[in-house]
Design a protein around this motif. Structure first.
Motif, PDB file in Angstrom:
ATOM      1  N   LYS A  33       1.098  -1.229   0.788  1.00  0.00           N
ATOM      2  CA  LYS A  33       0.162   0.139   0.064  1.00  0.00           C
ATOM      3  C   LYS A  33       0.925   1.467  -0.295  1.00  0.00           C
ATOM      4  N   ASP A  34       2.260   1.000   0.912  1.00  0.00           N
ATOM      5  CA  ASP A  34       2.815   2.700   0.669  1.00  0.00           C
ATOM      6  C   ASP A  34       3.378   2.801  -0.383  1.00  0.00           C
ATOM      7  N   ALA A  35       3.668   1.452  -1.003  1.00  0.00           N
ATOM      8  CA  ALA A  35       4.455   1.443  -2.330  1.00  0.00           C
ATOM      9  C   ALA A  35       3.835   2.250  -3.109  1.00  0.00           C
ATOM     10  N   LYS A  36       2.180   1.493  -3.489  1.00  0.00           N
ATOM     11  CA  LYS A  36       1.856   2.438  -3.981  1.00  0.00           C
ATOM     12  C   LYS A  36       0.981   3.714  -4.296  1.00  0.00           C
ATOM     13  N   ASN A  37       1.027   3.982  -3.366  1.00  0.00           N
ATOM     14  CA  ASN A  37       0.745   5.685  -2.995  1.00  0.00           C
ATOM     15  C   ASN A  37       1.637   5.853  -3.287  1.00  0.00           C
ATOM     16  N   TRP A  38       3.154   6.364  -2.952  1.00  0.00           N
ATOM     17  CA  TRP A  38       4.489   6.677  -3.001  1.00  0.00           C
ATOM     18  C   TRP A  38       4.646   6.589  -5.047  1.00  0.00           C
ATOM     19  N   LEU A  39       3.566   5.926  -5.636  1.00  0.00           N
ATOM     20  CA  LEU A  39       4.028   6.387  -6.710  1.00  0.00           C
ATOM     21  C   LEU A  39       3.362   6.712  -7.694  1.00  0.00           C
ATOM     22  N   GLU A  40       1.826   6.585  -6.775  1.00  0.00           N
ATOM     23  CA  GLU A  40       0.641   7.136  -7.261  1.00  0.00           C
ATOM     24  C   GLU A  40       0.501   8.337  -7.045  1.00  0.00           C
ATOM     25  N   SER A  41       0.634   8.556  -6.338  1.00  0.00           N
ATOM     26  CA  SER A  41       1.297  10.397  -5.234  1.00  0.00           C
ATOM     27  C   SER A  41       1.651  11.194  -6.609  1.00  0.00           C
ATOM     28  N   PRO A  42       2.523  11.405  -6.890  1.00  0.00           N
ATOM     29  CA  PRO A  42       3.490  11.975  -7.907  1.00  0.00           C
ATOM     30  C   PRO A  42       1.958  12.437  -9.215  1.00  0.00           C
TER      31      PRO A  42
ATOM     32  N   TRP B 108       0.706  16.040  -7.961  1.00  0.00           N
ATOM     33  CA  TRP B 108       1.405  17.134  -8.578  1.00  0.00           C
ATOM     34  C   TRP B 108       0.994  17.686  -9.145  1.00  0.00           C
ATOM     35  N   GLU B 109       1.955  19.158  -9.546  1.00  0.00           N
ATOM     36  CA  GLU B 109       1.265  19.716 -10.695  1.00  0.00           C
ATOM     37  C   GLU B 109       2.264  20.216 -11.782  1.00  0.00           C
ATOM     38  N   ASP B 110       3.415  19.331 -11.323  1.00  0.00           N
ATOM     39  CA  ASP B 110       4.244  19.531 -13.164  1.00  0.00           C
ATOM     40  C   ASP B 110       4.835  18.721 -12.692  1.00  0.00           C
ATOM     41  N   LEU B 111       6.044  18.126 -13.541  1.00  0.00           N
ATOM     42  CA  LEU B 111       7.331  17.627 -13.552  1.00  0.00           C
ATOM     43  C   LEU B 111       7.399  15.621 -13.092  1.00  0.00           C
ATOM     44  N   ILE B 112       6.039  15.688 -13.448  1.00  0.00           N
ATOM     45  CA  ILE B 112       6.082  14.467 -12.780  1.00  0.00           C
ATOM     46  C   ILE B 112       6.262  12.994 -13.370  1.00  0.00           C
ATOM     47  N   PRO B 113       7.292  12.468 -12.500  1.00  0.00           N
ATOM     48  CA  PRO B 113       8.091  11.800 -13.236  1.00  0.00           C
ATOM     49  C   PRO B 113       7.607   9.888 -13.692  1.00  0.00           C
ATOM     50  N   TYR B 114       6.542  10.510 -13.418  1.00  0.00           N
ATOM     51  CA  TYR B 114       5.445   8.521 -13.991  1.00  0.00           C
ATOM     52  C   TYR B 114       4.963   8.567 -14.899  1.00  0.00           C
ATOM     53  N   TYR B 115       4.025   7.687 -16.058  1.00  0.00           N
ATOM     54  CA  TYR B 115       2.830   7.845 -16.416  1.00  0.00           C
ATOM     55  C   TYR B 115       2.230   5.825 -16.142  1.00  0.00           C
ATOM     56  N   ARG B 116       1.426   5.244 -16.272  1.00  0.00           N
ATOM     57  CA  ARG B 116       0.521   4.292 -16.048  1.00  0.00           C
ATOM     58  C   ARG B 116       0.778   3.771 -16.980  1.00  0.00           C
ATOM     59  N   ALA B 117       2.132   2.622 -17.191  1.00  0.00           N
ATOM     60  CA  ALA B 117       2.283   1.895 -18.521  1.00  0.00           C
ATOM     61  C   ALA B 117       1.499   0.572 -18.544  1.00  0.00           C
ATOM     62  N   GLY B 118       0.349   0.054 -17.790  1.00  0.00           N
ATOM     63  CA  GLY B 118      -0.944  -1.010 -17.835  1.00  0.00           C
ATOM     64  C   GLY B 118      -0.401  -2.247 -17.214  1.00  0.00           C
ATOM     65  N   ASP B 119      -1.272  -2.775 -16.753  1.00  0.00           N
ATOM     66  CA  ASP B 119      -0.804  -4.270 -15.995  1.00  0.00           C
ATOM     67  C   ASP B 119      -0.570  -3.860 -14.999  1.00  0.00           C
ATOM     68  N   GLY B 120      -0.959  -2.512 -14.173  1.00  0.00           N
ATOM     69  CA  GLY B 120      -1.077  -2.014 -12.651  1.00  0.00           C
ATOM     70  C   GLY B 120       0.933  -1.641 -12.398  1.00  0.00           C
ATOM     71  N   GLU B 121       1.376  -1.043 -13.640  1.00  0.00           N
ATOM     72  CA  GLU B 121       2.948  -0.825 -13.743  1.00  0.00           C
ATOM     73  C   GLU B 121       3.364   0.628 -13.778  1.00  0.00           C
ATOM     74  N   PHE B 122       4.342   0.726 -12.958  1.00  0.00           N
ATOM     75  CA  PHE B 122       4.528   2.294 -13.593  1.00  0.00           C
ATOM     76  C   PHE B 122       5.901   2.642 -14.348  1.00  0.00           C
ATOM     77  N   ALA B 123       6.303   3.562 -15.683  1.00  0.00           N
ATOM     78  CA  ALA B 123       7.024   3.945 -16.490  1.00  0.00           C
ATOM     79  C   ALA B 123       7.579   5.220 -16.260  1.00  0.00           C
ATOM     80  N   LEU B 124       8.785   5.551 -16.646  1.00  0.00           N
ATOM     81  CA  LEU B 124       9.939   7.149 -16.680  1.00  0.00           C
ATOM     82  C   LEU B 124       8.883   7.871 -17.854  1.00  0.00           C
ATOM     83  N   SER B 125       8.127   8.625 -17.166  1.00  0.00           N
ATOM     84  CA  SER B 125       7.669   9.586 -18.080  1.00  0.00           C
ATOM     85  C   SER B 125       8.867  10.517 -18.899  1.00  0.00           C
TER      86      SER B 125
END
Length: 286
Positions: free
Chosen positions: A205-214, A218-235
């Motif tokens: 839950k912590d890991a998910k929150n810390w990945l999703e929160s940005p 965040w209003e800017d400089l967001i480091p991730y996007y949702r890559a599908g299958d529950g994964e996050f990748a670098l923007s």
């Protein structure tokens, strides 16, 4: 219509051509090591054979040849840097989402100039942009925010702003840093991938929150996007941060984990989302 010297596609191609012709760093390291070895041995050779010996003169010629090649490599690198500067300065002056700046060639030039990549697309505000067609359903404010974000990165690459470095300093001292390094290391990552690196009492839950929160807060400089299958990748921003600001990933399970454990045990010293986002309201990115 003919293409001018300042056309984005022309500037991008000049830069990419210069990159292709530039000798890689492996050759430079090889020459540096060889030069150092020859210079170290020269004194020994002179002591034994004399300054004017034919043998020492041969060594001196080898040293001169290596120094000449290194000078040529330096000149090539300087030319590449100049093409990059011209291309990015043109982007600062005239970038907008249109067919010129969103051509495949120009996007590849931007990716390489910003973070050394070969991507022919941008990922900003959770949107992947490969051509003007990808903008059709986006509202005007979102498009302006995306343009703004890209310009912030370009200005940082040119040394014209401290917005990105200030954000990174706070980000690197927060609980969001370790998840970012995991995503950067693996290419994409799920909360389950992040948990083993967190240490302490952190869970999925912590890991998910810390990945999703940005993404959500965040209003800017967001480091991730949702890559599908529950994964996050670098923007695009994430790739830029990793290339120019992130620590060595070899430290992921060492010093960074230790710091994460320390911040987990001391909420008072931990940077919050508001702290990370507050000073940059109005900048925008992914």
């Amino acid at each position: 219509m003919s293409r001018t010297r300042h056309d984005p596609g022309t500037l991008a191609q000049e830069y990419l051509d210069a990159v292709q012709s530039e000798i890689d760093e492996e050759r430079r390291r090889e020459l540096d090591n060889k030069l150092e070895a020859l210079q170290d041995r020269r004194k020994q050779y002179v002591d034994q054979h004399g300054e004017d010996s034919r043998f020492v003169q041969r060594v001196d010629q080898k040293v001169e040849d290596i120094e000449l090649e290194l000078d040529e490599l330096d000149e090539s690198a300087q030319q590449t840097d100049e093409y990059r500067r011209q291309f990015l300065e043109a982007a600062v002056d005239s970038f907008e989402f249109n067919s010129e700046w969103l051509s495949t060639n120009t996007l590849e030039g931007l990716a390489h100039a910003l973070y050394g990549g070969s991507d022919a697309y941008l990922v900003l505000q959770q949107n992947r942009i490969e051509s003007p067609d990808d903008l059709v359903e986006l509202d005007e404010i979102t498009k302006l925010d995306m343009e703004h974000t890209l310009l912030v990165l370009i200005e940082d690459r040119l040394g014209q702003t401290d917005t990105v470095s200030s954000r990174w300093e706070r980000f690197a001292d927060s609980k969001y840093h370790i998840p970012f390094l995991v995503v950067a290391r693996d290419g994409s990552a799920s909360p389950e991938d992040v948990v083993p690196e967190l240490g302490g009492d952190a869970d999925r839950k912590d890991a998910k929150n810390w990945l999703e929160s940005p993404i959500y807060d965040w209003e800017d400089l967001i480091p991730y996007y949702r890559a599908g299958d529950g994964e996050f990748a670098l923007s695009t921003t994430g790739k830029y941060l990793y290339r120019h600001y992130a620590e060595d990933l070899d430290d992921l399970t060492g010093a960074n984990k230790e710091r994460q454990n320390e911040t987990d045990s001391d909420d008072g010293g931990q940077t919050s989302l508001d702290d990370l986002n507050g000073e940059s309201r109005g900048d925008s990115d992914e």
